[in-house]
Structure formats: structure tokens, C-alpha cells
Motif scaffolding. Sequence first.
Motif, short mmCIF file in Angstrom:
data_model
loop_
_atom_site.label_atom_id
_atom_site.label_comp_id
_atom_site.label_asym_id
_atom_site.label_seq_id
_atom_site.Cartn_x
_atom_site.Cartn_y
_atom_site.Cartn_z
N LEU A 94 0.81 -1.20 0.03
CA LEU A 94 0.05 0.15 -0.02
C LEU A 94 0.97 1.19 0.07
CD1 LEU A 94 -2.62 -1.26 2.73
CD2 LEU A 94 -3.05 -1.07 0.24
N ALA A 95 2.02 1.07 0.53
CA ALA A 95 2.99 2.28 0.73
C ALA A 95 3.91 2.66 -0.45
CB ALA A 95 3.95 2.24 1.87
N VAL A 96 4.10 1.93 -1.42
CA VAL A 96 5.06 2.03 -2.44
C VAL A 96 4.81 3.27 -3.11
CG1 VAL A 96 3.91 0.46 -4.31
CG2 VAL A 96 6.41 0.66 -4.26
N ALA A 97 5.84 3.66 -3.69
CA ALA A 97 5.90 5.24 -4.40
C ALA A 97 5.02 5.17 -5.50
CB ALA A 97 7.35 5.78 -4.41
N THR A 98 5.23 3.80 -6.38
CA THR A 98 4.72 3.68 -7.84
C THR A 98 3.05 3.83 -7.58
OG1 THR A 98 4.94 1.21 -7.45
CG2 THR A 98 6.59 2.79 -8.76
N ARG A 99 2.59 3.48 -6.20
CA ARG A 99 0.96 3.62 -6.13
C ARG A 99 0.86 4.74 -5.42
NH1 ARG A 99 1.94 -2.35 -4.76
NH2 ARG A 99 0.85 -3.44 -6.49
N GLY A 100 1.76 5.73 -5.32
CA GLY A 100 1.32 7.07 -4.85
C GLY A 100 1.62 7.26 -3.42
N GLY A 101 2.38 6.46 -2.76
CA GLY A 101 2.74 6.29 -1.22
C GLY A 101 3.75 7.43 -1.20
N LYS A 102 4.01 8.48 -0.21
CA LYS A 102 4.79 9.29 0.01
C LYS A 102 5.08 9.77 1.20
CE LYS A 102 1.43 12.94 -1.23
NZ LYS A 102 0.91 14.04 -2.09
#
Length: 366
Positions: A21-29
Amino acid sequence: MTITAIPVDEIASTFKDNIDLAVATRGGKVLTLTDEWFADCANLLTATAPISAPGRFVPTGAWYDGWETRRHNAPNYDWCVIQLGYPGNIAGFEIDTSYFTGNHSPFVSVEGYTESFPAKAASRTHEEWAQVAWTPILTKVALNPSSRHGFKLEKPTDEAYTHVRFCMYPDGGVARLRVYGNVHQVHPENKHEIYDLASAAAGSIVIDLSDAHYGHPSNMLLPGRGHDMSDGWETKRSRSPGHVDFATIKFGQPGHVTDIEVDTAHYMGNPPKAVTIEGYEIGSEQPIVLLSEAPMTPHRQHFFKVPVELTEKRIAQIKVVMIPDGGIKRIRAWGAAQLPAVQPEGSLMGVRQELPDEYTWNIKKN
């Protein structure tokens, strides 16, 4: 809640039905942090595995692919707030200290928070984040140097969290943080409204695949057209006659597929020659061919209408087949939960979203 440590070779299988849920490619920041003197906190959310660069130095010291704070050994601790790419119920974590040998963080914990008003979260200061009523999710656990650590919760959290706070005690470095869970699914209230059934935001996940040598097929479920070949699905080159690669996508909610989009953006010298998409109804192993060996061209969106008689089928998952191999940036399975399907105003179904080099990339190359 009971926390179970997961052996390294079982992390992938343990969380195969979840996404990060946190990965940057999915919008995590990262929204705020206490310190990142030696290495940027944003590295925690990088999609690829950490790397090492012995002998590479930057003004603050040796370069590290992770988050590293300065030494203090004080009673306080370092922490950062991460906005999850998608709100979701958390099932567990992977915490990777690869290449942090004498400087890893010896202990970490994770807390969660649900923000009902996104605009408020975006404007909150560091001091305000410190005062948030955080909910413990992963209690303080010990880490080893240069190691991957898996932690599984007894059951996924009942709460769908929007933010997590990652804490390192007292300081040090961590290469990657993976927050595994299930997306709090977003579906139209109107059951007849068309949306992307295969979107990660709708709860869809990849449940099976043949190969992900250069990029994982879960990237195909992301929004937008991406930025380069790193955020799509790409397999290794095949050499056997008749070879194909495949990825199976389970929809968050079954639906009636009306249109399909296959995007090969940024795959200029390596798109598949053709793509077949098979659909499967709930509980059935009999494939329904929604798209048969459709020719692909490089760096382009491809739009297809599903035959009316097949639209009547209620599809629960699709199998994307690349012939023989190559790269796909995005798959869109447009459809509705119920028929008749109605395209809402502002829908991107069938809309060409041109990239700056859409018509010039081949000229430049040649």
C-alpha cells in the motif's frame, strides 16, 4: 494483536494476496520526518530492491539506498509519516535493512492513522503530526543488520488506514518498508456505471504470473501512463517456439466487461507482438476469450470493444497473455457491476492520453 515473524523465503507467499500500500509507484509518499542526514527517507518506498554502491560518497558520507538518520543514541527516536498510496486494511510488513551493516536501526515500530479529510492531512505540520492519536499496529520489534524481515499480523486490521508512522529506535538506517494489505475498495455507487474493473484502486490484484524479470504485472493496475519502463510489466526474452507469458488479475468486484485497453507506453523496442485476454466467471475454469491475439504496436494505447454476447458474462478475473513476451504498461478492463452499463461523464474509457513524444519517438530513434 499477535505478530508472527515470517522467514525470508516465505514473505512472498505469505503476502501473495496483498499489495504494498505504501510503495511510491502506487502514490505512497513521505509527508514529514525527524531527520534524514545520511540518506533520504523517500528511499523507503522505492519499488525496486535496494542496491549497494561501495566506494560511493556524498557530502554527508557513504551513499546508502535507504533512510538513514544521524547518530544520537538519545531516549527519543526518529520517525516519519507516510501517506499510503491507497487506504487499506494492513496485513503485515516487510522491513529490509540490506547493506546497512554497522548502522542499521536496531528496533522499529509502525503505527496507523485514518484521515477523513485529505486536505487537512496535506496541510498538517510536523508538530501536528506528532500530536495525532496514532494506533499501534506493529509493536517494537528487533532488526538484524543487512537482512529482510517479515511480520504478519494475526489478522488484517479492521481499520482501513490512510497513513502510517514508521519509527526507528533510537536512530540508524532501514533500506525499504513494505506495508502489505488490501485496498479499501472504491466502486461507483451506481452499479450500472462503467469503471476500470482491473484497477488497483478497485481492489484488483495479480494472483498468478509466468515471469516478472524486469517489472511486476501488478504495475499494470496503476493509474496514469507511467514515466518509463520501470513501472510496467516486462518479462525476459523467450527463446522457445510457442512461448507466451501471462498474468492473472483477480477483480476486486466481478463485473461485465465492455471495453479493454492495452497500453504499451514507453515499450518502444519491446512490446509483445500480440495480446490475448481471457475472462473467467466466478468458480469457472473455462476461459472466455474477450480479446484474441490482438496485434500490438510500440508506445501506444490500444482500444478494443468486447462483443456484446461476451459482455453479458459476469467476469471475476482475467488472464493477460503476451505473445510471445515483452512489456505492457497498463491494462484497463472497463465495465460495470450490473447491466446495462452506462459510461459516466468524464470517463477515460476510450480516451487517448497522448504523451509528449507520441508521434516523434520513432523519428528520433531512427
